[in-house]
Design a protein around this motif. Sequence first.
Motif, PDB file in Angstrom:
ATOM      1  N   ARG A  92       0.811  -1.218   0.000  1.00  0.00           N
ATOM      2  CA  ARG A  92       0.000   0.000   0.000  1.00  0.00           C
ATOM      3  C   ARG A  92       0.847   1.272   0.000  1.00  0.00           C
ATOM      4  NH1 ARG A  92      -1.887   2.971   4.552  1.00  0.00           N
ATOM      5  NH2 ARG A  92      -3.374   4.557   3.909  1.00  0.00           N
ATOM      6  N   THR A  93       1.927   1.267   0.753  1.00  0.00           N
ATOM      7  CA  THR A  93       2.781   2.454   0.812  1.00  0.00           C
ATOM      8  C   THR A  93       3.246   2.851  -0.582  1.00  0.00           C
ATOM      9  OG1 THR A  93       3.530   1.937   3.043  1.00  0.00           O
ATOM     10  CG2 THR A  93       4.947   3.367   1.731  1.00  0.00           C
ATOM     11  N   TYR A  94       3.678   1.865  -1.364  1.00  0.00           N
ATOM     12  CA  TYR A  94       4.183   2.148  -2.708  1.00  0.00           C
ATOM     13  C   TYR A  94       3.066   2.569  -3.652  1.00  0.00           C
ATOM     14  CZ  TYR A  94       8.412   0.142  -0.867  1.00  0.00           C
ATOM     15  OH  TYR A  94       9.521  -0.086  -0.095  1.00  0.00           O
ATOM     16  N   ILE A  95       1.909   1.973  -3.486  1.00  0.00           N
ATOM     17  CA  ILE A  95       0.762   2.355  -4.314  1.00  0.00           C
ATOM     18  C   ILE A  95       0.415   3.821  -4.086  1.00  0.00           C
ATOM     19  CG2 ILE A  95      -1.731   2.007  -4.639  1.00  0.00           C
ATOM     20  CD1 ILE A  95      -1.240  -0.983  -4.057  1.00  0.00           C
ATOM     21  N   GLU A  96       0.372   4.235  -2.817  1.00  0.00           N
ATOM     22  CA  GLU A  96      -0.017   5.609  -2.498  1.00  0.00           C
ATOM     23  C   GLU A  96       1.061   6.603  -2.939  1.00  0.00           C
ATOM     24  OE1 GLU A  96      -2.879   6.326  -1.841  1.00  0.00           O
ATOM     25  OE2 GLU A  96      -3.740   4.481  -1.055  1.00  0.00           O
ATOM     26  N   MET A  97       2.343   6.227  -2.801  1.00  0.00           N
ATOM     27  CA  MET A  97       3.403   7.120  -3.267  1.00  0.00           C
ATOM     28  C   MET A  97       3.323   7.308  -4.776  1.00  0.00           C
ATOM     29  SD  MET A  97       6.833   6.510  -0.919  1.00  0.00           S
ATOM     30  CE  MET A  97       7.135   4.811  -1.364  1.00  0.00           C
ATOM     31  N   ASP A  98       3.106   6.219  -5.497  1.00  0.00           N
ATOM     32  CA  ASP A  98       3.016   6.299  -6.952  1.00  0.00           C
ATOM     33  C   ASP A  98       1.802   7.122  -7.385  1.00  0.00           C
ATOM     34  OD1 ASP A  98       4.097   5.366  -9.583  1.00  0.00           O
ATOM     35  OD2 ASP A  98       2.081   4.514  -9.741  1.00  0.00           O
ATOM     36  N   LYS A  99       0.675   6.928  -6.711  1.00  0.00           N
ATOM     37  CA  LYS A  99      -0.530   7.698  -7.032  1.00  0.00           C
ATOM     38  C   LYS A  99      -0.307   9.192  -6.817  1.00  0.00           C
ATOM     39  CE  LYS A  99      -4.457   6.247  -5.312  1.00  0.00           C
ATOM     40  NZ  LYS A  99      -5.393   5.583  -4.379  1.00  0.00           N
ATOM     41  N   ALA A 100       0.421   9.538  -5.751  1.00  0.00           N
ATOM     42  CA  ALA A 100       0.683  10.952  -5.471  1.00  0.00           C
ATOM     43  C   ALA A 100       1.518  11.583  -6.581  1.00  0.00           C
ATOM     44  CB  ALA A 100       1.389  11.097  -4.118  1.00  0.00           C
ATOM     45  N   VAL A 101       2.547  10.862  -7.050  1.00  0.00           N
ATOM     46  CA  VAL A 101       3.385  11.406  -8.120  1.00  0.00           C
ATOM     47  C   VAL A 101       2.597  11.488  -9.428  1.00  0.00           C
ATOM     48  CG1 VAL A 101       5.568  11.178  -9.368  1.00  0.00           C
ATOM     49  CG2 VAL A 101       5.452  10.512  -6.977  1.00  0.00           C
ATOM     50  N   GLN A 102       1.746  10.481  -9.674  1.00  0.00           N
ATOM     51  CA  GLN A 102       0.872  10.546 -10.851  1.00  0.00           C
ATOM     52  C   GLN A 102      -0.017  11.787 -10.805  1.00  0.00           C
ATOM     53  OE1 GLN A 102      -1.217   7.002 -12.471  1.00  0.00           O
ATOM     54  NE2 GLN A 102      -0.225   5.891 -10.809  1.00  0.00           N
ATOM     55  N   ARG A 103      -0.526  12.099  -9.629  1.00  0.00           N
ATOM     56  CA  ARG A 103      -1.382  13.281  -9.482  1.00  0.00           C
ATOM     57  C   ARG A 103      -0.603  14.545  -9.832  1.00  0.00           C
ATOM     58  NH1 ARG A 103      -3.930  17.022  -9.820  1.00  0.00           N
ATOM     59  NH2 ARG A 103      -5.406  18.034  -8.396  1.00  0.00           N
ATOM     60  N   LEU A 104       0.679  14.594  -9.445  1.00  0.00           N
ATOM     61  CA  LEU A 104       1.507  15.739  -9.805  1.00  0.00           C
ATOM     62  C   LEU A 104       1.695  15.827 -11.315  1.00  0.00           C
ATOM     63  CD1 LEU A 104       4.363  15.474  -7.137  1.00  0.00           C
ATOM     64  CD2 LEU A 104       2.349  16.940  -7.056  1.00  0.00           C
ATOM     65  N   GLU A 105       1.843  14.684 -11.969  1.00  0.00           N
ATOM     66  CA  GLU A 105       2.052  14.662 -13.417  1.00  0.00           C
ATOM     67  C   GLU A 105       0.840  15.189 -14.180  1.00  0.00           C
ATOM     68  OE1 GLU A 105       5.120  10.972 -14.241  1.00  0.00           O
ATOM     69  OE2 GLU A 105       3.024  10.483 -13.859  1.00  0.00           O
ATOM     70  N   THR A 106      -0.351  14.949 -13.636  1.00  0.00           N
ATOM     71  CA  THR A 106      -1.573  15.305 -14.365  1.00  0.00           C
ATOM     72  C   THR A 106      -2.178  16.640 -13.929  1.00  0.00           C
ATOM     73  OG1 THR A 106      -2.907  14.028 -12.784  1.00  0.00           O
ATOM     74  CG2 THR A 106      -2.134  12.878 -14.771  1.00  0.00           C
ATOM     75  N   ALA A 107      -1.649  17.227 -12.830  1.00  0.00           N
ATOM     76  CA  ALA A 107      -2.235  18.473 -12.315  1.00  0.00           C
ATOM     77  C   ALA A 107      -2.058  19.617 -13.323  1.00  0.00           C
ATOM     78  CB  ALA A 107      -1.589  18.838 -10.984  1.00  0.00           C
TER      79      ALA A 107
END
Length: 630
Positions: free
Chosen positions: A135-150
């Motif tokens: 889960r930790t890695y999933i949430e970290m990856d999702k956060a960076v993805q959110r930065l990419e699409t913002a």
Amino acid sequence: MTDSQTAELTHLRHLVELERQEERRLHLEVIQAMPLVQRVAKGYSWYPLQVIKEGYGIGERPFVVVTREGEEAHQFRAGTSVNLFTTQQDARSPQRSGVIQYVKKEKMKIILGGDEHPGWLQRGGVGVDLMFDERTYIEMDKAVQRLETARGDRTAELRDVIMGVREPEYRPVAAEAVAHLTQLNNSQREAVREILGASHLSLIHGPPGTGKTTTLVAAVGELVKTENAILFCAPSNSAADLVTLRMAEQGIRVVRTGNISRVEEDVMAHTLEVQVARHPDTKQVKKLRKEAADLRKKAKRMRGGRDKGITFAEAGRLSGWARQLEDHLLSYILDAADVVVCTLVGAASSILGDREFKTCIIDEAAQALEPASWIPIIRSNRVVLAGDPYQLPPTVKSKDAERGGFSVTLLEKTLERHGRNALLEVQYRMNERIMGFSNQYFYDGKLRAGPGIAERTLPGVSLQESVVFIDTAGTGFEEKLHPQFKSRYNDGELDILVEHLLLLKGSIPPEEPLPAVAIITPYREQAVRAEDRIESVPVLADLDITINTVDGFQGREREVVYLSLVRSNIRSEIGFLADYRRMNVALTRAKVQLVVIGDSATIGGDNFFAGFLSYVERAGTYQTAWEYMG
């Protein structure tokens, strides 16, 4: 978003994946491959267990509380993913995943996956394994993805400021606005002004003993006067628990979400779970759930037909009503809070829903992996990063990820990009001699000891004797490597340590209290052997002695600290003693006396240690081990 930003975020996601793969490999190839007896011995499993409580928590999540016999060291921590299992041969589903809510001594509370408790819990043969936490890695990856699409929103704006594409904005805050904070010194008040005036980003640099948490709590007290709720995060559960208590002591309404490391009543009272449980409407939630459970049992006993379907439907309606009422309770408690405290990954919890916060404060930001820091930031309009980049960095398991820069934190990057920061300049832990070397090497001599601290010493000990180096060169006290645990130790250094400790105890006047002592070392095996060695000397039993690795002692302090460096070899190899940030932690834990034991012939070829040895000769007390060998 610029091309350089795109490349940086793509690289960051690649590093997250490298670290995930390495941790998965370690778990599958090392931990899961071990037989159960070996997993227990190494602290990766608890077995056998006794289940002392079963129940349901927030969201009808089943939980169990288990205990074990024995006090062996273990790897279990709050928030860790685990696997509850049974060794019974007839169990249909012999495993159930879960997450540790807390561990206290030999007791553990686990929030289980699924809707019901396993039927085998009370039949014996129950154990729990440490699991790989995806889960930790999933949430970290999702956060960076959110930065990419913002695009065109506040997250995009914060991303651009933090990544150095856009300048942060500040509005002037008059000194009079913080003049009433008389419990703070000038540099701490200036830090509060920096936080209050920042529109996007503020950086608080807090060296050891400078009251960083005190400053942040004071800032929160000012922010809550104009903001609905603040998100306060830390990399670890223990740091989140500590700040929860500090804020509650100041009368700030705080809600601690997620897992906890401390289970004392003063922390538990502030958890979301306990605050929900104490609300009067919770009785109605429990009543509805019991009625729903009884109806489901009744329906299961019924033969097929319309009545069976109607009964199941009614049970579902009652469960839905209970969920709605509980969701309302959660929202009510979170809305009433001044501050929500959680870990960085805990900020991704569904309990927080789509809540946004005007201000997010990240404490101990120098110990946080960058992608984990972004998790709470994307919920926020502005961010405070607080910590010390000259203390221990986050742990990175993958060598490739480390080489790629995964251990470089967001605090370090923003300090380099923006420079502007509030340095806390007065430290309240160490006398001036203990502080001196680190102050010059890491902080450009900008720190000063607080009133009454600078010349504080032990009774009968001079200021010069506050820093002692005992040199083992030429004694033959060479390091050894434990064949099984691959950790280094040096028994000769422990012999010298005990001799000095006996002299220290004997020098304290009878009317004076004995000082609290810590024995720290960079190597786990040396810490283990130090515990055995101290236990073998009965005359030391009345001393309050804490023994730990340097990493395990970060954030803590004692009046007297012994540091055993361990390394002693003809090749002058110092291993990870060359991590000067770890050494900075080690050298800044003592209040009134620091005693370092090591081999100058081994460490003296390194510039950092050569500087330290010169400092001791000039400002401290330089001794040889021969003085303690009768």
